[in-house]
Design an enzyme around this catalytic site. Structure first.
Site, short mmCIF file in Angstrom:
data_model
loop_
_atom_site.label_atom_id
_atom_site.label_comp_id
_atom_site.label_asym_id
_atom_site.label_seq_id
_atom_site.Cartn_x
_atom_site.Cartn_y
_atom_site.Cartn_z
N LYS A 196 -6.77 2.49 8.78
CA LYS A 196 -6.66 1.84 10.10
C LYS A 196 -6.08 0.43 9.98
O LYS A 196 -5.17 0.06 10.71
CB LYS A 196 -8.03 1.78 10.79
CG LYS A 196 -8.70 3.13 10.99
CD LYS A 196 -9.99 3.02 11.77
CE LYS A 196 -11.12 2.32 11.04
NZ LYS A 196 -11.70 3.06 9.91
N ARG A 271 -17.67 1.94 17.64
CA ARG A 271 -18.21 2.79 16.57
C ARG A 271 -19.43 3.54 17.04
O ARG A 271 -19.98 4.33 16.27
CB ARG A 271 -18.60 1.91 15.40
CG ARG A 271 -17.63 1.97 14.22
CD ARG A 271 -18.15 0.98 13.20
NE ARG A 271 -17.70 1.18 11.86
CZ ARG A 271 -16.77 0.44 11.27
NH1 ARG A 271 -16.13 -0.48 11.94
NH2 ARG A 271 -16.47 0.64 10.00
N ARG A 310 -9.57 0.75 -3.59
CA ARG A 310 -9.45 -0.51 -2.85
C ARG A 310 -10.49 -1.52 -3.35
O ARG A 310 -10.22 -2.71 -3.44
CB ARG A 310 -9.65 -0.23 -1.35
CG ARG A 310 -9.55 -1.47 -0.48
CD ARG A 310 -9.51 -1.12 0.99
NE ARG A 310 -10.84 -0.97 1.55
CZ ARG A 310 -11.09 -0.57 2.82
NH1 ARG A 310 -10.07 -0.29 3.63
NH2 ARG A 310 -12.30 -0.46 3.27
N ARG A 316 -14.55 -6.41 -1.58
CA ARG A 316 -15.57 -5.97 -0.62
C ARG A 316 -16.71 -5.28 -1.35
O ARG A 316 -16.51 -4.26 -1.99
CB ARG A 316 -14.95 -5.02 0.41
CG ARG A 316 -14.16 -5.74 1.47
CD ARG A 316 -13.57 -4.78 2.46
NE ARG A 316 -14.56 -3.94 3.14
CZ ARG A 316 -14.27 -3.20 4.20
NH1 ARG A 316 -13.04 -3.21 4.72
NH2 ARG A 316 -15.19 -2.45 4.75
N ARG A 328 -21.79 4.67 4.43
CA ARG A 328 -20.85 4.36 5.52
C ARG A 328 -20.34 5.66 6.16
O ARG A 328 -20.16 5.74 7.36
CB ARG A 328 -19.69 3.50 4.99
CG ARG A 328 -20.14 2.04 4.79
CD ARG A 328 -19.23 1.28 3.86
NE ARG A 328 -17.89 1.09 4.39
CZ ARG A 328 -16.84 0.81 3.61
NH1 ARG A 328 -16.97 0.72 2.30
NH2 ARG A 328 -15.66 0.64 4.16
P1 AMP Z 1 -14.80 -2.03 8.44
O1 AMP Z 1 -14.05 -3.19 7.91
O2 AMP Z 1 -14.29 -1.60 9.77
O3 AMP Z 1 -14.90 -0.90 7.46
O4 AMP Z 1 -16.30 -2.53 8.71
C1 AMP Z 1 -17.14 -2.96 7.66
C2 AMP Z 1 -18.57 -3.09 8.14
O5 AMP Z 1 -18.63 -4.02 9.24
C3 AMP Z 1 -19.20 -1.82 8.65
O6 AMP Z 1 -19.70 -1.01 7.64
C4 AMP Z 1 -20.31 -2.41 9.53
O7 AMP Z 1 -21.38 -2.87 8.76
C5 AMP Z 1 -19.63 -3.61 10.17
N1 AMP Z 1 -18.96 -3.25 11.44
C6 AMP Z 1 -17.62 -3.31 11.72
N2 AMP Z 1 -17.34 -2.90 12.96
C7 AMP Z 1 -18.53 -2.55 13.50
C8 AMP Z 1 -18.91 -2.01 14.75
N3 AMP Z 1 -18.00 -1.75 15.72
N4 AMP Z 1 -20.22 -1.78 14.97
C9 AMP Z 1 -21.14 -2.05 14.02
N5 AMP Z 1 -20.86 -2.50 12.82
C10 AMP Z 1 -19.56 -2.77 12.53
#
Ligand code: AMP
Length: 372
Positions: A196, A271, A310, A316, A328
């Protein structure tokens, strides 16, 4: 509920089906309570707009009643200058009866006044008016409105029997006139590691959009040790979702910062179902909407591989540990995957094969984006 277009105009959701239902029920009960015990009223619906309201109202009315419909028609009198208003449809003898006029909406009250005057001359016992909607700012008549479902501002509405130039009567909700949407907004969707973020970088350049990645915003806050960052960190480190309320407020703030954007790419948001509903309500309020959810579909095994790869360079902590990665996915499968159905139900879900070269996938997304 999303924005609708009727002829040349756009309308945004205003009053939900549920709210209408409870208003109608409240009206029917109140009218019933005010009647003498065995009184059999005649409800007279004013066509065309009231047909749905009248149908629902009389089903909520507990007791015997009669129902009739009238229409106020202009016809040319014998002399060419004469323009006579005639009530078409009422054949019953109304002498001594309790007549309750059912109106879908009263604004200036001009039509109602004419109808009211005609009924007053029919020796009725009692004449009352019940309206679903009322516009106090424009009502200019003296006649009493006995029952009002909901007072609304003087904005044009459609739906639930009300039309704009013939269209819109069949909607179950009420919509309000809105400005044409100025934005094209998409949700870029897919499990962790689907690509994404990578795709968003290309799309935002191609289409001049603002990219909001909630994950990136959280990481930025963690890095800067803000209050929000401290709060989010304990969830993110475990691969859990950050609570909805925190995330939703943060997202709204990000959108507000870019009020003049041509559109947004929402990445990692929504989400959960309640995030999706909050986003819809928030955009609707602005006369905007999500045009489509573009989902990158990639098999899970490939995703784990990509994430571990990654993790070697991304820094991360949630990318390096397979247990956290699995968590996740678990969060994704239990809370996020349902959003496919949510957008599908609005005909806004577009699945894309997320396996291939970055460029190929960008092209697949662009092809869909151009049709939105
Ligand atoms: P991402 O970078 O999108 O993979 O997000 C990394 C982490 O950020 C996720 O595993 C959640 O802990 C938190 N996070 C990101 N977006 C959301 C969301 N819309 N709702 C809740 N937690 C989020």
């Amino acid at each position: 509920m999303s924005i609708i277009k009727l002829h040349d105009l756009y309308f945004k959701p205003f009053i939900s089906e549920n709210e209408i239902k409870s208003i109608v029920k409240y009206l029917a009960q109140k009218v019933k309570r005010d009647l003498p015990k065995d009184e059999v009223p005649i409800f007279v619906g004013i066509l065309n707009g009231c047909f749905l309201f009248a149908a629902d109202f009389i089903r909520e009315f507990e007791g015997n009643c009669e129902v009739s419909f009238v229409k106020l028609a202009s016809y040319q009198g014998t002399s060419s200058t004469e323009n006579v208003k005639q009530l078409v449809g009422i054949n019953e003898d109304l002498t001594g009866r309790t007549v309750i006029i059912l109106e879908d909406i009263i604004d200036t009250g001009t039509t109602l006044q004419e109808i009211y005057n005609i009924f007053r001359n029919k020796n009725v016992k009692q004449l009352k008016v019940a309206t679903l909607f009322f516009k106090p700012d424009v009502f200019r008549k003296e006649l009493p409105i006995n029952y009002i479902g909901k007072s609304i501002s003087d904005k044009f509405i459609v739906g639930y029997g009300l039309d704009y130039n013939g269209l819109g009567r069949n909607y179950s909700e009420i919509y309000q006139l809105s400005t044409p949407p100025k934005m094209k907004n998409i949700v870029l969707f897919g499990p962790p590691g689907a690509g994404k973020g990578t795709q968003a970088e290309f799309l935002k350049e191609m289409y001049n959009l603002v990219h909001i990645s909630t994950g990136d915003v959280f990481r930025f806050n963690i890095k800067n040790e803000t209050e929000l960052g401290l709060l989010a960190k304990k969830y993110m480190d475990e691969g859990d979702l950050v609570p909805d309320e925190v995330t939703i407020n943060m997202l709204k703030a990000e959108v507000e910062k870019n009020a003049n954007a041509k559109g947004f790419i929402f990445d990692g948001f929504p989400r959960t179902q309640s995030q999706a509903e909050a986003l819809d309500a928030f955009l609707t309020e602005k006369g905007e909407q999500i045009n489509g959810m573009i989902a990158l579909e990639v098999p899970e095994d490939l995703l784990v591989e990509r994430l571990l790869e990654r993790g070697k360079t991304s820094g991360r902590t949630d990318d390096t540990d397979e247990g956290k990665i699995r968590n996740r996915f678990n969060e994704y499968n239990t809370k996020t995957a349902v959003l496919k159905d949510y957008f599908d139900a609005q005909n806004k879900y577009y699945g894309i094969n997320g396996v291939g070269s970055i460029k190929e996938i960008t092209q697949r997304i662009a092809k869909v984006f151009d049709t939105l």
